[in-house]
Scaffold this motif. Sequence first.
Motif, mmCIF file in Angstrom:
data_model
loop_
_atom_site.group_PDB
_atom_site.id
_atom_site.type_symbol
_atom_site.label_atom_id
_atom_site.label_comp_id
_atom_site.label_asym_id
_atom_site.label_seq_id
_atom_site.Cartn_x
_atom_site.Cartn_y
_atom_site.Cartn_z
ATOM 1 N N GLN A 2 0.850 -1.186 0.000
ATOM 2 C CA GLN A 2 0.000 0.000 0.000
ATOM 3 C C GLN A 2 0.887 1.238 0.000
ATOM 4 O OE1 GLN A 2 -3.338 -0.592 -0.145
ATOM 5 N NE2 GLN A 2 -2.926 -2.800 0.053
ATOM 6 N N ALA A 3 0.417 2.296 -0.650
ATOM 7 C CA ALA A 3 1.201 3.535 -0.714
ATOM 8 C C ALA A 3 1.414 4.138 0.671
ATOM 9 C CB ALA A 3 0.501 4.537 -1.632
ATOM 10 N N GLU A 4 0.474 3.868 1.592
ATOM 11 C CA GLU A 4 0.575 4.446 2.945
ATOM 12 C C GLU A 4 1.732 3.856 3.759
ATOM 13 O OE1 GLU A 4 -3.699 4.841 1.701
ATOM 14 O OE2 GLU A 4 -2.142 3.314 1.571
ATOM 15 N N CYS A 5 2.156 2.654 3.399
ATOM 16 C CA CYS A 5 3.072 1.915 4.286
ATOM 17 C C CYS A 5 4.493 2.464 4.299
ATOM 18 C CB CYS A 5 3.115 0.437 3.884
ATOM 19 S SG CYS A 5 1.586 -0.431 4.247
ATOM 20 N N SER A 6 5.062 2.693 3.104
ATOM 21 C CA SER A 6 6.483 3.006 3.114
ATOM 22 C C SER A 6 6.907 3.890 1.947
ATOM 23 C CB SER A 6 7.294 1.697 3.093
ATOM 24 O OG SER A 6 8.650 1.955 3.359
#
Length: 633
Positions: A512-516
């Motif tokens: 997911q783009a939010e993760c890292s």
Amino acid sequence: MASKLEIPLHEEIFTIMRQHGANLGNILDTKFRCVAAVWGVRLENQSSTPYQRGPSTISAEKRLEIIMPSGVKVSVWKADLTTFPTVAVVNAANEKLQHYGGLARALSTAGGPQIQKESDDYIKKYVKLETGEAVVFDAGLLPCKKIIHAVGPELPYKPTKNDVSKARPFLKKTILSIFDKVEKHGLGNVAIPAISSGLFNYPLPECAHIIVSTVKQYYECLSPRRRVAQEIFLVNHDEPTVQAMETACHQIFRPQRNHEKAFKEEKVNIRKGSQHLSSPHKGLGLGVKCSLKHSPGQSSGSQPHPTPEASGRKADSYIRRASTPHLILLGPSDESTHEAEKWLNRLLSMQSHTITIYNNFISHFRMEDHLRLGSSKGLLMKKYLIQGHASIEITSKTKEETVFAALEVEAMLCKIQKEFISEEEGDLQMLSQTELSCKRETIEKSSKEFLDRSAAFGIYGLRVMKVEKLENNPLKLMFNLKKKQLGSSSSRTIFQCIPAQFCEMISRIGFQAECSPPEDPKNVGIYFAGNVKKALEMWKKGNEEYLYFVEAEVVTGKSASDYPGNPMPRPAEKEPKFIHDSVDAGPDVSVILSGYQALPMYIIICKMDPIIHNRRQDCTIRDSRRQNYPYAV
């Protein structure tokens, strides 16, 4: 393997647990898969729960202690097994290891969900644990290292003499199985209840006699090289059973009559800060000695015949430590408990009244979340979104108020993350038309899979501690479908470096783009590095002890070249309606737009050696044999 960490419950942690224990427990579970429990203190207006254990309502009371000719001590205690300080505790289990009643339920509840989970995993593999057998697992949140589940014979209600006669060899076999496990695992001492009495209907006097006589038989004559227990604790919480054990010890060890009173030791209550009594040893004949000095301890050394004096000091020291209020962190690995402890220390060690929380799920805050945060008086909260990284800065008049507010924000973020995962899993199940499944298997360090990665990461000063292989059938199915959709028959092995708290999330729902996001993302999407060196450059880490890499198979499809000022893949020149599938965002950097274009294959947990890393961070690899190796530059 599960990991347990004990943290002294000093004033700051105690205050947090008293007022925000539920939030803290939820945060540690969501971020690090750790269960938190408080031992040795009862919080205000709360009863004991699996996550908060007050001092036992039964004061541990030693009734009798003997020393056999072999040096092994046997003692009888009236105490609560769920709080008894020992290396290993025995559970009177049934064949299916379903801990739903009596002592089994008490130990399972106090030990947390790990107790029943490991039991269920065993039954799935072996169907049942036969009568007379025993198995050793980690003890979860119990104040010991191991729990030994042992299945004694179950008799009918009001058994006949024939029933007891048939059950006798099975009970003896059960006790011998326990001692075999103790010896095999090198456990220093073990606490054993009156197995098969109570719910299993074995008459109490006969039960006690079999247990004590088997103890005597097993430990009477020993080779000094055997790794046997140093002390056997016969522990029960009800008076009739304790008296039955005392009586059996008197009958079986047969002390001289004129020293019989020496067996009736003074009561030793284990309370916080208590000082233990001691008395001179007295010869009792037949090589048996009686002592008031020794108490249950955590000693697990390999020497089977320690001197009473040395053993006593070590044991007393452990009891005082175990009686001190403390926080227990139980996690699936040493890395998880380490990260949880580090997070907690950072929260408590801030020097000012300001703390900053970095988490891209802050961008998912809803209006009610903002209103909830804004309603707190005396708090100043500022939200930032800089270079693809979201953060909240919290300031208050006191450190305590800042910590409480930070816990509130972290709890809200954990809730949002759980809801996000739940929604994504729902979509994944619907699109793949298959049941959700996620498996993380630790790879053996002697395997080629581990050794290949260890060698490749070691070039950059990274010592590989663990490699976990991921298997997620729905994600794999969606990845293969994406391959066909993009018209690609091949994929690349590339990497992402992630925070510890997102390992579980990625293994369940993919990338997911939010993760890292990297330090300075210029494109919208999910970033990957083509090799280990590039991953270290993109995701710069400070003084982190552990680094977490995800190795993935990624299909990039038709890639567009990166160009300044455009965060999205540009249309193809000859086909204006066509959008590229990924971006080449620099040498060995790929950005994909859909998480289904990447399949997580391995989680690689490393420790960094700063000296080696700094020395070799600019190195190049000239060995032509490595040119096609997916981990090399």
